[in-house]
Design a protein around this motif. Structure first.
Motif, PDB file in Angstrom:
ATOM      1  N   ASN A  36      61.173  86.016  15.487  1.00  0.00           N
ATOM      2  CA  ASN A  36      61.632  85.061  14.460  1.00  0.00           C
ATOM      3  C   ASN A  36      60.634  83.899  14.405  1.00  0.00           C
ATOM      4  N   GLN A  37      61.132  82.712  14.708  1.00  0.00           N
ATOM      5  CA  GLN A  37      60.259  81.530  14.811  1.00  0.00           C
ATOM      6  C   GLN A  37      60.292  81.071  16.252  1.00  0.00           C
ATOM      7  N   LEU A  38      59.324  80.264  16.673  1.00  0.00           N
ATOM      8  CA  LEU A  38      59.430  79.643  17.992  1.00  0.00           C
ATOM      9  C   LEU A  38      60.751  78.886  18.033  1.00  0.00           C
ATOM     10  N   LYS A  44      66.766  77.007  21.017  1.00  0.00           N
ATOM     11  CA  LYS A  44      67.162  76.092  19.936  1.00  0.00           C
ATOM     12  C   LYS A  44      68.566  75.548  20.210  1.00  0.00           C
ATOM     13  N   ALA A  45      69.404  76.401  20.811  1.00  0.00           N
ATOM     14  CA  ALA A  45      70.816  76.048  21.023  1.00  0.00           C
ATOM     15  C   ALA A  45      71.022  75.063  22.171  1.00  0.00           C
ATOM     16  N   ALA A  46      70.059  75.032  23.104  1.00  0.00           N
ATOM     17  CA  ALA A  46      70.293  74.305  24.357  1.00  0.00           C
ATOM     18  C   ALA A  46      70.503  72.808  24.160  1.00  0.00           C
ATOM     19  N   SER A 304      75.564  78.156  18.031  1.00  0.00           N
ATOM     20  CA  SER A 304      75.736  78.905  19.274  1.00  0.00           C
ATOM     21  C   SER A 304      74.398  79.490  19.698  1.00  0.00           C
ATOM     22  N   GLY A 305      74.345  79.956  20.923  1.00  0.00           N
ATOM     23  CA  GLY A 305      73.130  80.599  21.436  1.00  0.00           C
ATOM     24  C   GLY A 305      73.512  81.577  22.525  1.00  0.00           C
ATOM     25  N   ILE A 306      72.582  82.462  22.839  1.00  0.00           N
ATOM     26  CA  ILE A 306      72.842  83.503  23.835  1.00  0.00           C
ATOM     27  C   ILE A 306      71.986  83.241  25.073  1.00  0.00           C
ATOM     28  N   ARG A 307      72.675  82.906  26.168  1.00  0.00           N
ATOM     29  CA  ARG A 307      71.953  82.636  27.419  1.00  0.00           C
ATOM     30  C   ARG A 307      71.610  83.958  28.105  1.00  0.00           C
ATOM     31  N   PRO A 308      70.413  84.046  28.714  1.00  0.00           N
ATOM     32  CA  PRO A 308      70.066  85.253  29.477  1.00  0.00           C
ATOM     33  C   PRO A 308      70.493  85.103  30.942  1.00  0.00           C
ATOM     34  N   HIS A 332      67.155  82.880  32.973  1.00  0.00           N
ATOM     35  CA  HIS A 332      67.294  81.464  33.349  1.00  0.00           C
ATOM     36  C   HIS A 332      68.668  80.903  33.000  1.00  0.00           C
ATOM     37  N   TYR A 333      69.490  81.716  32.404  1.00  0.00           N
ATOM     38  CA  TYR A 333      70.910  81.423  32.165  1.00  0.00           C
ATOM     39  C   TYR A 333      71.130  80.005  31.626  1.00  0.00           C
ATOM     40  N   ARG A 334      71.815  79.128  32.352  1.00  0.00           N
ATOM     41  CA  ARG A 334      72.174  77.792  31.843  1.00  0.00           C
ATOM     42  C   ARG A 334      71.059  76.770  32.048  1.00  0.00           C
ATOM     43  N   GLY A 336      67.365  77.173  31.573  1.00  0.00           N
ATOM     44  CA  GLY A 336      66.011  77.527  31.145  1.00  0.00           C
ATOM     45  C   GLY A 336      65.183  76.326  30.736  1.00  0.00           C
ATOM     46  N   ILE A 337      65.808  75.306  30.196  1.00  0.00           N
ATOM     47  CA  ILE A 337      65.035  74.116  29.779  1.00  0.00           C
ATOM     48  C   ILE A 337      64.595  73.373  31.044  1.00  0.00           C
ATOM     49  N   LEU A 338      65.531  73.189  31.941  1.00  0.00           N
ATOM     50  CA  LEU A 338      65.225  72.546  33.223  1.00  0.00           C
ATOM     51  C   LEU A 338      64.102  73.291  33.958  1.00  0.00           C
TER      52      LEU A 338
HETATM   53  P1  FAD Z   1      65.189  82.417  24.217  1.00  0.00           P
HETATM   54  O1  FAD Z   1      65.124  80.995  23.885  1.00  0.00           O
HETATM   55  O2  FAD Z   1      66.374  83.196  23.749  1.00  0.00           O
HETATM   56  O3  FAD Z   1      63.860  83.061  23.665  1.00  0.00           O
HETATM   57  C1  FAD Z   1      63.595  84.437  23.710  1.00  0.00           C
HETATM   58  C2  FAD Z   1      62.771  84.758  22.478  1.00  0.00           C
HETATM   59  O4  FAD Z   1      62.266  86.073  22.564  1.00  0.00           O
HETATM   60  C3  FAD Z   1      63.607  84.689  21.195  1.00  0.00           C
HETATM   61  O5  FAD Z   1      63.017  83.732  20.330  1.00  0.00           O
HETATM   62  C4  FAD Z   1      63.548  86.102  20.646  1.00  0.00           C
HETATM   63  O6  FAD Z   1      63.498  86.141  19.236  1.00  0.00           O
HETATM   64  C5  FAD Z   1      62.259  86.621  21.263  1.00  0.00           C
HETATM   65  N1  FAD Z   1      62.259  88.068  21.380  1.00  0.00           N
HETATM   66  C6  FAD Z   1      63.139  88.828  22.063  1.00  0.00           C
HETATM   67  N2  FAD Z   1      62.810  90.130  21.946  1.00  0.00           N
HETATM   68  C7  FAD Z   1      61.689  90.171  21.179  1.00  0.00           C
HETATM   69  C8  FAD Z   1      60.873  91.248  20.709  1.00  0.00           C
HETATM   70  N3  FAD Z   1      61.178  92.524  20.999  1.00  0.00           N
HETATM   71  N4  FAD Z   1      59.819  90.944  19.927  1.00  0.00           N
HETATM   72  C9  FAD Z   1      59.501  89.658  19.653  1.00  0.00           C
HETATM   73  N5  FAD Z   1      60.241  88.600  20.086  1.00  0.00           N
HETATM   74  C10 FAD Z   1      61.324  88.862  20.832  1.00  0.00           C
HETATM   75  N6  FAD Z   1      69.357  75.068  29.690  1.00  0.00           N
HETATM   76  C11 FAD Z   1      69.055  73.891  30.260  1.00  0.00           C
HETATM   77  O7  FAD Z   1      68.181  73.816  31.126  1.00  0.00           O
HETATM   78  N7  FAD Z   1      69.719  72.752  29.896  1.00  0.00           N
HETATM   79  C12 FAD Z   1      70.713  72.755  28.980  1.00  0.00           C
HETATM   80  O8  FAD Z   1      71.280  71.716  28.666  1.00  0.00           O
HETATM   81  C13 FAD Z   1      71.065  73.977  28.376  1.00  0.00           C
HETATM   82  N8  FAD Z   1      72.065  74.025  27.466  1.00  0.00           N
HETATM   83  C14 FAD Z   1      72.381  75.194  26.861  1.00  0.00           C
HETATM   84  C15 FAD Z   1      73.385  75.216  25.914  1.00  0.00           C
HETATM   85  C16 FAD Z   1      73.680  76.399  25.246  1.00  0.00           C
HETATM   86  C17 FAD Z   1      74.768  76.409  24.227  1.00  0.00           C
HETATM   87  C18 FAD Z   1      72.947  77.567  25.532  1.00  0.00           C
HETATM   88  C19 FAD Z   1      73.220  78.845  24.795  1.00  0.00           C
HETATM   89  C20 FAD Z   1      71.953  77.561  26.510  1.00  0.00           C
HETATM   90  C21 FAD Z   1      71.669  76.381  27.190  1.00  0.00           C
HETATM   91  N9  FAD Z   1      70.689  76.317  28.185  1.00  0.00           N
HETATM   92  C22 FAD Z   1      70.351  75.135  28.761  1.00  0.00           C
HETATM   93  C23 FAD Z   1      70.004  77.527  28.639  1.00  0.00           C
HETATM   94  C24 FAD Z   1      68.658  77.711  27.941  1.00  0.00           C
HETATM   95  O9  FAD Z   1      68.831  77.558  26.548  1.00  0.00           O
HETATM   96  C25 FAD Z   1      68.086  79.087  28.239  1.00  0.00           C
HETATM   97  O10 FAD Z   1      68.075  79.354  29.623  1.00  0.00           O
HETATM   98  C26 FAD Z   1      66.643  79.171  27.719  1.00  0.00           C
HETATM   99  O11 FAD Z   1      66.555  78.713  26.398  1.00  0.00           O
HETATM  100  C27 FAD Z   1      66.145  80.601  27.792  1.00  0.00           C
HETATM  101  O12 FAD Z   1      64.873  80.629  27.228  1.00  0.00           O
HETATM  102  P2  FAD Z   1      64.155  81.987  26.908  1.00  0.00           P
HETATM  103  O13 FAD Z   1      62.813  81.654  26.409  1.00  0.00           O
HETATM  104  O14 FAD Z   1      64.253  82.889  28.099  1.00  0.00           O
HETATM  105  O15 FAD Z   1      65.092  82.674  25.803  1.00  0.00           O
END
Ligand code: FAD
Ligand code: GLY
Length: 370
Positions: A36-38, A44-46, A304-308, A332-334, A336-338
């Motif tokens: 999608n986009q960065l 984006k949801a965090a 909303s967002g989907i935590r891993p 990184h579950y809850r 990931g930003i930290l």
């Molecule tokens: P994502 O941000 O989901 O990024 C993964 C990316 O990979 C996506 O953009 C997706 O499109 C891309 N992708 C996947 N498969 C493919 C493919 N096959 N081809 C191309 N691209 C692909 N963390 C904190 O530290 N502090 C907080 O306060 C906090 N609050 C949160 C609140 C909410 C409501 C949620 C949902 C989460 C929160 N988190 C927080 C957790 C944090 O958001 C996540 O741990 C972190 O964003 C995970 O980052 P990521 O890069 O692993 O995943």
């Protein structure tokens, strides 16, 4: 086949972008491919909390890792500002972990004894709390004040990490789906995408909760699962709280411009990103119980967002034992930003063949995967 890139990263969330940034700083030629986009999914949801002491206790296996990562933020914020002009809204405004019952107070005081002395964590009686944060409900029994934990804008951070990497020579491709790997013997040498094949010496999967489905193409099982979280935000011209307020099942994060971000629900094993009335109602009830004046604030939006998450509860940051040239960083579950800054450094170290044993020893063993 020539390898035009040193490293190809799948996923433009905060984890993929942080890895790209650290590699770019070290002069590696990186390509990041995002469907999608960065910053379009979890990053984006965090809420952007840097909650070393609210989300983790002092005895947690990755407390030290989290603290190291949070402490990288002042310098990172400055670097990103200089490279991109973006203000990631880093604030070290502290957090208050609230106790609503005597039992919760006892647990928090006991948890504080496992936290590092230099953090300056302080127990606030209900009287002191009411001078600290006068608009909080008087029902609170007290709170743990954690001065060092702050917050950032998660989407701005993610975008700035991506842009800074580009300024340092990396390439970022958005709206491009990686749907399979290119395999040569026991080595993963590239990926097939909606725009054709791309090759690199090293491939890193940082696809958040969607990493598992991609890795299944080459028989890798992560034992991970999605955890949906819902949030909403409001605006108020009056300052309702100075610090992040954190309590069981609810947090209130003051952001720049009079915004307050309220989160978050937890629904495991779903990729459904719809926002439920029940989720909003439960958050509103919890938030207004803690901060009654929120009810007069102006509604902004919900999302909303989907935590891993992983079954072992720890993030996966490592090389595949089965496939040469393949590394993974997700789960990184809850937090990931930290954990994003330290994850970027750890992955860059791994790819340069200089695994940081000190950092890895802080977290114990990461989840095993094949
Ligand atoms: P994502 O941000 O989901 O990024 C993964 C990316 O990979 C996506 O953009 C997706 O499109 C891309 N992708 C996947 N498969 C493919 C493919 N096959 N081809 C191309 N691209 C692909 N963390 C904190 O530290 N502090 C907080 O306060 C906090 N609050 C949160 C609140 C909410 C409501 C949620 C949902 C989460 C929160 N988190 C927080 C957790 C944090 O958001 C996540 O741990 C972190 O964003 C995970 O980052 P990521 O890069 O692993 O995943
Ligand atoms: N760390 C806050 C959340 O995941 O909701």
């Amino acid at each position: 086949m020539a390898k035009p890139y040193d490293v190809l990263i799948v996923g433009g969330g905060v984890i993929g972008c942080s890895i790209l940034y650290q590699l770019s700083k070290r002069g590696k030629k990186g390509l990041l491919i995002e469907k999608n986009q960065l910053a379009s999914r979890a990053s984006k949801a965090a809420a952007g909390m840097l909650g070393v002491h609210t989300e983790l206790d002092g005895g947690s296996p990755f407390y030290r890792l989290a603290k190291n990562s949070r402490n990288m933020y002042p310098v990172l914020a400055q670097e990103l500002k200089e490279l991109t002009g973006t203000d990631i809204e880093y604030e070290e405004n502290g957090m208050v972990k609230l106790a609503r019952t005597e039992k919760e107070a006892k647990n928090l005081i006991s948890a504080a004894s496992t936290m590092d002395q230099d953090e300056g964590v302080e127990w606030l009686s209900s009287l002191k709390l009411s001078t600290f944060e006068p608009y909080l409900s008087k029902q609170a029994t007290g709170g743990l004040f954690i001065p060092g934990d702050g917050n950032v804008s998660a989407p701005k951070l993610t975008e700035a990490l991506g842009l800074a990497s580009v300024r340092l020579g990396a390439e970022v491709m958005e709206y491009t789906d990686v749907y399979d790997f290119i395999v040569e013997g026991s080595r993963v040498s590239g990926v097939n995408t909606s725009l054709g094949p791309y090759y690199a010496s090293e491939i890193v999967v940082a696809g958040g909760a969607w990493s598992q489905s991609l890795l299944e193409r080459i028989g890798v099982t992560l034992h991970s699962f999605p955890v949906k979280g819902e949030c909403f935000s409001v605006k108020c011209s009056r300052k309702l709280v100075e610090r992040t307020i954190f309590t069981e099942g609810c947090y209130i994060v003051p952001k720049v411009g009079g915004r307050y971000l309220i989160g978050a629900t937890e629904h495991a094993h779903t990729f459904d990103e719809t926002i439920s009335v029940s989720g909003m109602m439960s958050l509103m009830k919890k938030a207004t119980d803690v901060l009654p004046d929120l009810i007069h604030a102006e509604w902004e939006k919900a999302w909303s967002g989907i935590r891993p998450q992983t079954q072992g509860g720890l993030p996966i940051i490592g090389r595949s034992e089965r496939w040469e040239g393949l590394s993974i960083s997700t789960g990184h579950y809850r937090n990931g930003i930290l954990l994003a800054p330290i994850t970027g450094v750890m992955m860059a170290d791994l790819l340069e063949g200089k695994e940081n044993r000190v950092l890895h020893s802080h977290v114990g063993s990461f989840s095993k995967w094949n």
